[in-house]
Motif scaffolding. Structure first.
Motif, PDB file in Angstrom:
ATOM      1  N   TRP A   1      38.601  33.381  43.608  1.00 45.88           N
ATOM      2  CA  TRP A   1      38.672  34.119  42.077  1.00 45.88           C
ATOM      3  C   TRP A   1      39.027  35.539  42.374  1.00 45.88           C
ATOM      4  O   TRP A   1      39.828  36.176  41.967  1.00 45.88           O
ATOM      5  CB  TRP A   1      37.468  33.949  41.291  1.00 45.88           C
ATOM      6  CG  TRP A   1      37.431  34.593  40.048  1.00 45.88           C
ATOM      7  CD1 TRP A   1      38.286  34.530  38.908  1.00 45.88           C
ATOM      8  CD2 TRP A   1      36.489  35.723  39.725  1.00 45.88           C
ATOM      9  NE1 TRP A   1      37.774  35.515  38.105  1.00 45.88           N
ATOM     10  CE2 TRP A   1      36.678  36.053  38.525  1.00 45.88           C
ATOM     11  CE3 TRP A   1      35.324  36.211  40.411  1.00 45.88           C
ATOM     12  CZ2 TRP A   1      36.002  37.061  37.910  1.00 45.88           C
ATOM     13  CZ3 TRP A   1      34.589  37.036  40.012  1.00 45.88           C
ATOM     14  CH2 TRP A   1      34.855  37.567  38.588  1.00 45.88           C
ATOM     15  N   ARG A   2      38.252  36.078  43.106  1.00 42.38           N
ATOM     16  CA  ARG A   2      38.395  37.615  43.517  1.00 42.38           C
ATOM     17  C   ARG A   2      39.716  38.061  44.303  1.00 42.38           C
ATOM     18  O   ARG A   2      40.431  39.044  43.918  1.00 42.38           O
ATOM     19  CB  ARG A   2      37.502  38.306  44.579  1.00 42.38           C
ATOM     20  CG  ARG A   2      36.064  38.235  43.702  1.00 42.38           C
ATOM     21  CD  ARG A   2      35.872  39.051  42.558  1.00 42.38           C
ATOM     22  NE  ARG A   2      36.548  40.170  42.287  1.00 42.38           N
ATOM     23  CZ  ARG A   2      36.328  40.778  41.225  1.00 42.38           C
ATOM     24  NH1 ARG A   2      35.860  40.785  40.112  1.00 42.38           N
ATOM     25  NH2 ARG A   2      37.266  42.195  41.205  1.00 42.38           N
ATOM     26  N   VAL A   3      40.527  37.330  45.092  1.00 44.03           N
ATOM     27  CA  VAL A   3      41.659  37.286  45.889  1.00 44.03           C
ATOM     28  C   VAL A   3      42.560  37.442  44.565  1.00 44.03           C
ATOM     29  O   VAL A   3      43.415  38.284  44.596  1.00 44.03           O
ATOM     30  CB  VAL A   3      41.919  36.152  46.748  1.00 44.03           C
ATOM     31  CG1 VAL A   3      43.433  36.344  47.131  1.00 44.03           C
ATOM     32  CG2 VAL A   3      40.973  36.214  47.825  1.00 44.03           C
ATOM     33  N   ARG A   4      42.496  36.428  43.643  1.00 44.55           N
ATOM     34  CA  ARG A   4      43.614  36.587  42.566  1.00 44.55           C
ATOM     35  C   ARG A   4      43.285  37.840  41.696  1.00 44.55           C
ATOM     36  O   ARG A   4      44.264  38.283  41.148  1.00 44.55           O
ATOM     37  CB  ARG A   4      43.396  35.254  41.639  1.00 44.55           C
ATOM     38  CG  ARG A   4      44.200  34.230  41.994  1.00 44.55           C
ATOM     39  CD  ARG A   4      45.667  34.534  41.879  1.00 44.55           C
ATOM     40  NE  ARG A   4      46.447  33.516  42.318  1.00 44.55           N
ATOM     41  CZ  ARG A   4      47.059  32.470  41.532  1.00 44.55           C
ATOM     42  NH1 ARG A   4      46.776  32.685  40.221  1.00 44.55           N
ATOM     43  NH2 ARG A   4      47.937  31.602  41.969  1.00 44.55           N
ATOM     44  N   LYS A   5      42.140  37.999  41.240  1.00 44.49           N
ATOM     45  CA  LYS A   5      41.705  39.299  40.467  1.00 44.49           C
ATOM     46  C   LYS A   5      42.045  40.594  41.169  1.00 44.49           C
ATOM     47  O   LYS A   5      42.682  41.612  40.557  1.00 44.49           O
ATOM     48  CB  LYS A   5      40.196  39.230  40.096  1.00 44.49           C
ATOM     49  CG  LYS A   5      39.823  38.534  38.959  1.00 44.49           C
ATOM     50  CD  LYS A   5      40.179  39.054  37.846  1.00 44.49           C
ATOM     51  CE  LYS A   5      40.189  38.006  36.567  1.00 44.49           C
ATOM     52  NZ  LYS A   5      40.493  38.431  35.288  1.00 44.49           N
ATOM     53  N   ASP A   6      41.708  40.860  42.399  1.00 42.48           N
ATOM     54  CA  ASP A   6      41.950  42.146  43.100  1.00 42.48           C
ATOM     55  C   ASP A   6      43.174  42.194  43.424  1.00 42.48           C
ATOM     56  O   ASP A   6      43.909  43.418  43.695  1.00 42.48           O
ATOM     57  CB  ASP A   6      41.134  41.952  44.321  1.00 42.48           C
ATOM     58  CG  ASP A   6      39.569  42.114  43.982  1.00 42.48           C
ATOM     59  OD1 ASP A   6      39.196  42.554  43.004  1.00 42.48           O
ATOM     60  OD2 ASP A   6      38.784  41.838  45.032  1.00 42.48           O
TER      61      ASP A   6
END
Ligand code: HEM
Length: 252
Positions: free
Chosen positions: A241-246
């Protein structure tokens, strides 16, 4: 005679129906963000915004597709996690975490069970491979400086995943209940005993006694098949999720 003017009152039932229709529409719109697929445009929108029909994003930077940037090490870490989960669940059908049975179960798996040797090796080699690729993935992230803001939180999640990977590997080591397992875990838990101030308590908590025995085996088994994989699965979800968000650091 003047008549008193009253505002037209709506039937309460109509109001409820209207409110629930509006609510239903809002829920529908939160799931399907496009209108009914009745034209070429809305049909392609329906396909591309559906995660099952179109898993990958529709647009992506060309440079971020370069295999030599990531060497797919994060994806490979996840692949091995899946291989280990599936092979681990299959191994659970044949293995009983008891000091009188565990060793024999592993022997039977290698000699009696159909494809048992293959299953055990898949799990064993998969575990070694996961430790290696997770470590290399961390080196890649470090080398490309992808740990810097805004990805510092994901770096911390990654460090936790690295620790979980090591703990999964270590807790699995005891399960075959052979000499190697026994002495490796004796050494490992003696290291825990050397922790300043809380050492003996930490060792006692880990092995459920003063020496490696049934209590230690059941503790390691429970950690290995439930607690640690669950924690890893949750953290992997947060990580993705963070890879997509960041935003992915490649191709900048
Ligand atoms: C179970 C272990 C892990 C899995 C399954 C995993 C998976 C992934 C995947 C699929 C990606 C995106 C593509 C790629 O970079 O290959 C990624 C990116 C990332 N990972 Fe991991 N990872 C794991 C462990 C770690 C560790 C140990 C660290 C660092 C200590 C870390 C830090 C990061 C960071 C900072 C990114 C963003 C990279 C960027 O935008 O370039 N991960 N991870």
């Amino acid at each position: 005679m003047a008549t008193k003017k009253t505002s037209p009152r709506r039937n309460p039932m109509d109001q409820i129906m209207q409110a629930s229709a509006a609510f239903g529409f809002r829920v529908y719109k939160s799931v399907f963000r496009h209108s009914w697929p009745d034209s070429a445009r809305t049909r392609s929108l329906a396909t591309m915004s559906n995660v099952f029909l179109h898993l990958h994003p529709t647009t992506i930077r060309r440079a971020s597709l370069k295999v030599t940037y990531t060497f797919c090490l994060g994806g490979l870490s996840f692949f091995f996690f899946l291989v280990l989960t599936v092979s681990g669940v299959l191994l659970m059908f044949y293995y009983v975490p008891s000091v009188t049975q565990a060793y024999q179960d592993i022997k039977d798996l290698q000699t009696v069970v159909f494809a048992g040797q293959f299953l055990r090796n898949m799990h064993r080699w998969g575990a070694h491979a996961m430790v290696i690729v997770v470590f290399l993935h961390m080196c890649r992230v470090f080398y490309t400086r992808a740990y810097r803001p805004p990805r510092e939180f994901n770096w911390v999640v990654g460090v936790l995943l690295l620790v979980l990977t090591f703990l999964l590997s270590f807790s699995g080591y005891l399960l075959p209940w052979d000499q190697l397992s026994f002495w490796a875990v004796t050494v490992g838990t003696n290291i825990a005993k050397a922790t300043p101030f809380v050492g003996p308590e930490a060792q006692f908590l880990l092995i459920g006694g003063y020496e490696i025995g049934q209590n230690a085996l059941i503790r390691f088994y429970t950690l290995h098949v439930i607690a640690l994989p669950l924690a890893a699965a949750v953290l992997i979800a947060v990580h993705f999720w963070r890879v997509r968000k960041d935003g992915f650091s490649g191709g900048l």
